[in-house]
Design an enzyme around this catalytic site. Structure first.
Site, PDB file in Angstrom:
ATOM      1  N   ASN A 200      58.430  91.054 -12.421  1.00 33.56           N
ATOM      2  CA  ASN A 200      58.898  89.736 -11.551  1.00 33.56           C
ATOM      3  C   ASN A 200      58.240  88.706 -11.867  1.00 33.56           C
ATOM      4  O   ASN A 200      56.720  88.369 -11.437  1.00 33.56           O
ATOM      5  CB  ASN A 200      59.603  89.724  -9.867  1.00 33.56           C
ATOM      6  CG  ASN A 200      60.535  89.373  -9.218  1.00 33.56           C
ATOM      7  OD1 ASN A 200      60.063  87.881  -9.355  1.00 33.56           O
ATOM      8  ND2 ASN A 200      60.721  89.653  -8.626  1.00 33.56           N
ATOM      9  N   CYS A 205      63.949  88.786  -9.888  1.00 33.22           N
ATOM     10  CA  CYS A 205      65.169  90.291 -10.035  1.00 33.22           C
ATOM     11  C   CYS A 205      66.275  90.314 -10.212  1.00 33.22           C
ATOM     12  O   CYS A 205      66.203  91.452 -10.729  1.00 33.22           O
ATOM     13  CB  CYS A 205      64.224  90.781  -8.562  1.00 33.22           C
ATOM     14  SG  CYS A 205      65.340  90.007  -7.268  1.00 33.22           S
ATOM     15  N   HIS A 452      67.316  90.841  -2.166  1.00 36.19           N
ATOM     16  CA  HIS A 452      66.724  91.523  -3.786  1.00 36.19           C
ATOM     17  C   HIS A 452      67.422  92.556  -4.455  1.00 36.19           C
ATOM     18  O   HIS A 452      68.568  92.676  -3.849  1.00 36.19           O
ATOM     19  CB  HIS A 452      65.044  92.667  -2.719  1.00 36.19           C
ATOM     20  CG  HIS A 452      64.351  93.015  -4.197  1.00 36.19           C
ATOM     21  ND1 HIS A 452      63.542  92.126  -4.768  1.00 36.19           N
ATOM     22  CD2 HIS A 452      64.673  94.841  -4.032  1.00 36.19           C
ATOM     23  CE1 HIS A 452      63.191  93.150  -5.896  1.00 36.19           C
ATOM     24  NE2 HIS A 452      63.857  94.419  -5.650  1.00 36.19           N
ATOM     25  N   ASP A 469      64.422  98.501 -10.300  1.00 42.40           N
ATOM     26  CA  ASP A 469      63.300  98.283  -9.484  1.00 42.40           C
ATOM     27  C   ASP A 469      62.125  97.300 -10.022  1.00 42.40           C
ATOM     28  O   ASP A 469      61.003  97.323  -9.336  1.00 42.40           O
ATOM     29  CB  ASP A 469      63.444  98.878  -8.226  1.00 42.40           C
ATOM     30  CG  ASP A 469      62.602  97.826  -7.285  1.00 42.40           C
ATOM     31  OD1 ASP A 469      62.896  96.691  -6.932  1.00 42.40           O
ATOM     32  OD2 ASP A 469      62.840  98.588  -5.656  1.00 42.40           O
TER      33      ASP A 469
END
Length: 1114
Positions: A200, A205, A452, A469
């Site tokens: 990131n 994201c 997010h 993630d």
């Protein structure tokens, strides 16, 4: 009050959450939530983690005078916690709220704890409108508090109608779940799952989740690999090559992959990487860009083949034989979430037939206005179906973007041929089976103002799901990817089932935002194998080389403890650097020859290495150690002894640096005759090694001349001839000598007395002597006639890049200034460059080094003393300033108050916003007089009034004698309008009342009222019934009968609506009041139709979460 409750659901953390920081500008990189925190506890399945809910009632809230306010301590999981708020905002116009570790100052070194938590401000009349935000964080000594700098607007908090501040009481709530954590650094995504994540960059994201989804469509990946690129292309300048490189690394790398090359190929800068965008928007822009770059190549048309479907828009007349059809393509479908329980309900709504009748009849060619049916049917669906769920919508009544967190289900298998193909047009190919299987679920966690993104993907459509993630990839159960991403509310079980206590429900802020389905019949084609033969040879070679270099660096890092870096400075380095970036001391050690030597190697063996590398025989080498002096200068201190040269490199470094640095710095002394090395003379205690610099005041130039040994008891006169020879001067040239002593914090450079010996002048090994020709009369024309003045200039010299505030990303010009310049000096230089006579019309704004944007507030006139004060941003010094050219001098402007006033033109349906600029001691009457010179009046003698409007209601008519300095137009709208003649001539029983428009939110509690449109004043006559009032209001607003008949009329008394009947006498509901008082009693016009009307339309300026559109520039 602390109430223990079972654990919260596993929510994801908002990307732009910050630890509290009393810095005025935002966003800042250290405030960005790192990906590690979002994933540390992901796979820990613990039984009943400790949790609790803490409620904090804050009384006399509006009278709190402290900047920070802490709650009492409460305990969760054996840890002490408390809530921290900034009642007036942490340098923002929002309430700032954080969860704080109460005893952080007393905890042992390297403590940490992980918690999931939510913070809330309770809506006291109606808990449904409570504002709640949730996140998770790894608390530690550096970040002992975490939360939301912009929790909610202060204007909403302090508005008595909103229900958050009641009787000057605010109720705050925290729910905390403490979890044990898995050490992030021990988790290996590749080893555990076979896949790697993406790093990131700050707020990317949303991009990472999309890139992982596209990468795991193998047909798409193969097409990207086959896009033509060459070995001469640079990834940061080529989108195809950057995407190929990224996909290759995702396929073959063992660790997470960076995306900087890709974003650079988009033409993005650092600021773009810290700006969160919309996944759907990025998906469309990226696919359009790739589609364009694939044209004329072997993969042309791939985007269409994968993602393009077609639907038919049709209109069919009911009473005549007329049809209109139009075929359109789509790459994704936007499906309604609000009002739909699942994907099928959304498709039903998508193809729903609309009746065009009444006032909305269809204009058919040849037939005129006709009743008709309007709708959409699908001609074909694509192999890869991308469904964008409309989680974000514009709320017209609230005039803002909102996130729809309603429960919305989606199936593992999606049958779009259901109910005999009701979604398909008559032209559709019924032989194609439109049965789809779910491939990926993109999730958004958070609210409308940030959050997010991550993705659940099953790459080969097996039963195994994976969560991508950012850097971390984990295996997940199907339930996590499907049911837990439906959204909606979740109910926690009761803590005491035997008691009749109300179960606690809370909204799940993590929910599906985009779905990707793959058609069963195309599955084998889409989920194809992709191997190295699909990748261009030059790309494989380039990336393998990159990988080898990376492995080499990794190996070096792992073996670093076995090696010492030795940096060797020579005369050549001093000659090259002094006057070309180096002015103080002698050399930049990062730019000299560097050797990586095993610590165990004897120093004598290192000298052999130097002999080989530099061609200098060992017997002609003499090495000096450098030393940092107390005055912060860094000079050669002494030559190595024979005993030291007999030691190992590692031992020598430890002794020479006392372990303070990881490298050994040396100066190599070498004597050359006719460019050939010769034996060095012995150095005695009486010999002093001095270094010499020459200054030319005409050229403003400093150069390195060389070094000499002098005798301690010798005098400068003995070396003057040699110094003239080194400089190329005549032997008898008179020169001045100065010792360069130090340069921090100020320059100290003193003249050397030629009559004293070197020892008396306190000169020692490594000292620097600067010299120049003796000053002459014409030297006064030089800006810096001697060495001390030149060095002082160099120390304070600063090149500043100036940008117009209107074009904050483009350098306009640059000026070489001094950090010690005063405010007046700086604006004078800027004005001179711009050709402006009056420098006081220049206004400057400082630069925010973190956001790469101008700071919010400009620099006040003489508000800082020196240029350095304008450039310092916390611990960094910027080289950028923004300028404006004002129409009046800045001191005059600062003495004025500027108000934005919306003027309602009486002669036509128009609102014009005017800026009124008056001295701060002016009154409202002055504002009105100024407006009269600017606005269009119905007649020359028209009288005006100034109103305060908030939330579409009139709160105040300003008295003419009220000072404008106290008027705030930031949160409240200032409105000016003509006073109507009938209002001036009120009868003894007449009332002037306030009328406003409102709606009931049909999807929420009926007590929730949404105001909209423009409120107005109305003269109410004594004994007048509602039927009579309605006639006059309809005439005033010019509303058609059909529409006006749907309106309801209510009297608002202390927040309650009392509906009126036509026969009611309206005047008895309104008491006589001073027209300058608060308008507590109003007549409300309730609208049943949710569509905004022209005469009182809500503000159409939509403040979206994603304020900046996604652009790919290259």
């Amino acid at each position: 009050m602390t109430v223990v409750t079972p654990p919260l659901i596993d929510k994801e953390e908002e990307e732009m959450l910050v630890p509290h920081s009393e810095f005025p500008e935002a966003p800042q990189p250290m405030e960005v939530v790192p990906a590690e925190a979002a994933s540390t506890a992901e796979n820990q399945q613990l039984e009943d983690p400790p949790s609790s809910r803490f409620t904090w009632t804050i009384e006399n809230f509006s009278r709190l005078s402290v900047k920070k306010h802490y709650s009492e301590t409460f305990i969760v999981g054996g840890y002490k916690w408390r809530i921290l708020i900034f009642p007036k905002g942490n340098n923002v116009d929002h309430l700032s709220m954080y969860l704080d570790v109460a005893d952080s100052a007393n905890l042992p070194y390297a403590w940490s704890r992980y918690a999931q938590f939510s913070l809330a401000v309770i809506n006291q009349p109606n808990i449904k409108y409570t504002i709640r935000k949730d996140t998770q964080h790894q608390f530690n000594s550096r970040e002992s508090d975490w939360g939301f700098t912009s929790f909610m607007p202060l204007s909403d908090l302090y508005d008595p109608l909103r229900g958050y501040l009641v009787n000057d009481v605010v109720v705050v709530e925290a729910e905390v779940v403490v979890r044990k954590v898995v050490d992030y650094w021990t988790y290996d995504s590749k080893k555990e799952t076979g896949y790697v994540g993406l790093k990131n960059q700050g707020a990317t994201c949303y991009m990472n989740s999309l890139l992982q989804t596209l990468y795991h469509i193998p047909y798409f990946r193969k097409a990207v690999y086959h896009m033509p690129t060459t070995e001469n292309d640079i990834p940061s300048g080529s989108i195809p090559l950057a995407l190929q490189s990224l996909f290759y690394k995702l396929q073959y790398s063992d660790s997470s992959v960076a995306t900087k090359e890709l974003t650079k190929s988009f033409g993005w800068d650092t600021y773009d990487s810290f700006m969160q965008h919309d996944v759907q928007e990025l998906n469309r822009v990226l696919c359009e860009k790739l589609e364009d770059k694939m044209k004329g190549t072997v993969v042309e048309g791939t985007i269409q083949q994968l993602f393009e479907g077609h639907h038919m828009n049709y209109i069919e007349c009911i009473n005549v034989d007329y049809k209109s059809r139009r075929k359109e393509s789509f790459y994704d479908l936007q499906l309604d979430v609000k009002g739909c329980r699942d994907v099928y309900a959304s498709f039903d709504k998508y193809v729903e037939v609309e009746r065009l009748e009444g006032d909305n009849k269809y204009q058919a060619e040849q037939y005129g206005l006709q009743d008709a049916k309007k709708g959409v049917l699908f001609i074909d669906f694509p192999p890869v179906l991308q469904l964008q769920l409309k989680r974000f919508e514009y709320d017209y009544m609230r005039d803002t973007m909102v996130k729809i967190n309603d429960r919305y289900e989606f199936p593992l298998q999606l049958d779009l041929d259901r109910d005999d193909g009701k979604y398909l047009s008559p032209d559709a190919d019924r032989s194609v089976r439109n049965l789809y299987t779910l491939h990926s679920v993109l999730v958004h966690s958070g609210g409308v103002h940030g959050g997010h993104y991550y993705a659940f993907i099953r790459p080969i459509l097996s039963d195994q799901w994976f969560k991508f993630d950012d850097e971390r990839v984990t295996k997940e159960e199907m339930k996590r990817a499907l049911e837990e991403q439906y959204g909606g509310e979740e109910e926690l079980p009761q803590t005491n089932p035997g008691f009749n206590n109300t179960p606690f429900k809370f909204t799940k802020y993590s929910n599906a935002y985009m779905l990707v389905y793959i058609r069963e019949s195309d599955k084998d084609k889409i989920i194809c194998s992709v191997d190295e033969k699909d990748i261009a040879e030059h790309l494989r070679i380039r990336l393998k080389k990159e990988q080898e270099e990376k492995e080499h660096k990794k190996k070096e890092k792992a073996e670093a403890h076995l090696y010492t870096i030795i940096k060797v400075a020579r005369d050549e380095d001093l000659t090259e650097q002094i006057g070309r970036g180096i002015y103080f001391d002698l050399v930049d050690h990062d730019k000299v020859r560097s050797f990586r030597i095993q610590k165990q190697m004897p120093f004598k063996a290192f000298k052999e290495e130097v002999a080989k590398e530099l061609g200098i025989p060992v017997q002609f080498q003499r090495f000096w150690l450098w030393a940092k002096r107390q005055n912060h200068t860094y000079r050669p201190n002494r030559p190595l002894t024979l005993i030291e040269e007999a030691q190992s490199v590692g031992q020598l470094r430890e002794v020479s640096t006392k372990g303070q640095t990881a490298e050994l710095r040396l100066f190599l002394e070498l004597e050359l005759v006719d460019s050939r090395p010769v034996p060095l003379p012995d150095k005695t205690k009486e010999d002093i090694l001095l270094f010499f610099k020459l200054y030319d005041p005409v050229k403003e130039e400093l150069r390195y001349m060389g070094r000499l040994f002098v005798k301690a008891l010798g005098k400068p006169a003995e070396i003057l001839t040699k110094l003239n020879e080194m400089a190329g001067f005549s032997p008898n040239e008179e020169i001045e000598l100065y010792e360069e002593i130090k340069f921090e914090p100020t320059v100290m450079c003193e003249r050397i007395d030629k009559k004293l010996n070197f020892k008396s002048s306190q000169l020692e090994d490594g000292d620097i002597v600067c010299y120049q020709k003796c000053r002459r009369d014409n030297d006064d024309q030089c800006r810096y006639p001697d060495i001390p003045s030149f060095l002082r200039y160099v120390l304070s010299r600063q090149v500043v890049h100036f940008r117009s505030l209107e074009k904050p990303k483009e350098d306009d010009f640059y000026l070489e200034l001094s950090k010690s310049y005063t405010y007046d000096d700086v604006v004078e230089r800027v004005a001179r460059h711009l050709g402006l006579d009056d420098a006081s019309k220049i206004r400057l704004t400082s630069h925010n080094c973190y956001s790469q944007q101008p700071k919010p507030q400009p620099i006040k006139y003489r508000g800082v003393e020196h240029l350095l004060d304008m450039l310092v941003h916390y611990n960094q010094i910027s080289d950028i300033l923004y300028y404006e050219v004002l129409d009046i001098p800045l001191p005059e402007l600062q003495g004025l108050k500027t108000l934005k006033v919306a003027f309602h033109v009486a002669t036509k349906d128009e609102i014009v916003v005017h800026s009124v600029r008056l001295p701060k001691n002016s009154v409202v009457a002055d504002v009105i007089n100024d407006l009269k010179t600017k606005v269009e009046l119905s007649h020359p003698n028209a009288e005006l009034r100034l109103l305060e409007v908030f939330y579409h209601k009139i709160y105040k008519i300003f008295p003419l004698n009220e000072k404008i300095e106290n008027i705030n137009d930031q949160y409240w709208t200032l409105r000016a309008e003509e006073i109507l003649e009938e209002e001036k001539n009120l009868g003894p029983q007449d009332r002037l009342i306030h009328v406003y428009h409102f709606m009931k939110d049909q999807n929420q509690n009926q007590m929730q009222v949404q105001n909209f449109g423009e409120p107005f004043f109305f003269v109410l006559h004594d004994g007048e019934t509602l039927a009579e009032v309605k006639v006059r209001i309809q005439k005033k607003l010019q509303i058609p009968d059909e529409e006006f008949s749907k309106w309801k009329f209510a009297c608002l008394v202390l927040g309650r609506h009392e509906y009126l009947q036509d026969s009611d006498v309206v005047s008895v509901r309104f008491q006589r009041r001073d027209v300058y008082g608060a308008w507590e009693q109003c007549l409300g016009l309730e609208h049943s139709d949710t569509a905004p009307k022209k005469a009182y339309q809500v503000n159409q300026n939509r403040h979206s979460t994603y304020e900046k559109p996604v652009k790919i520039y290259n």
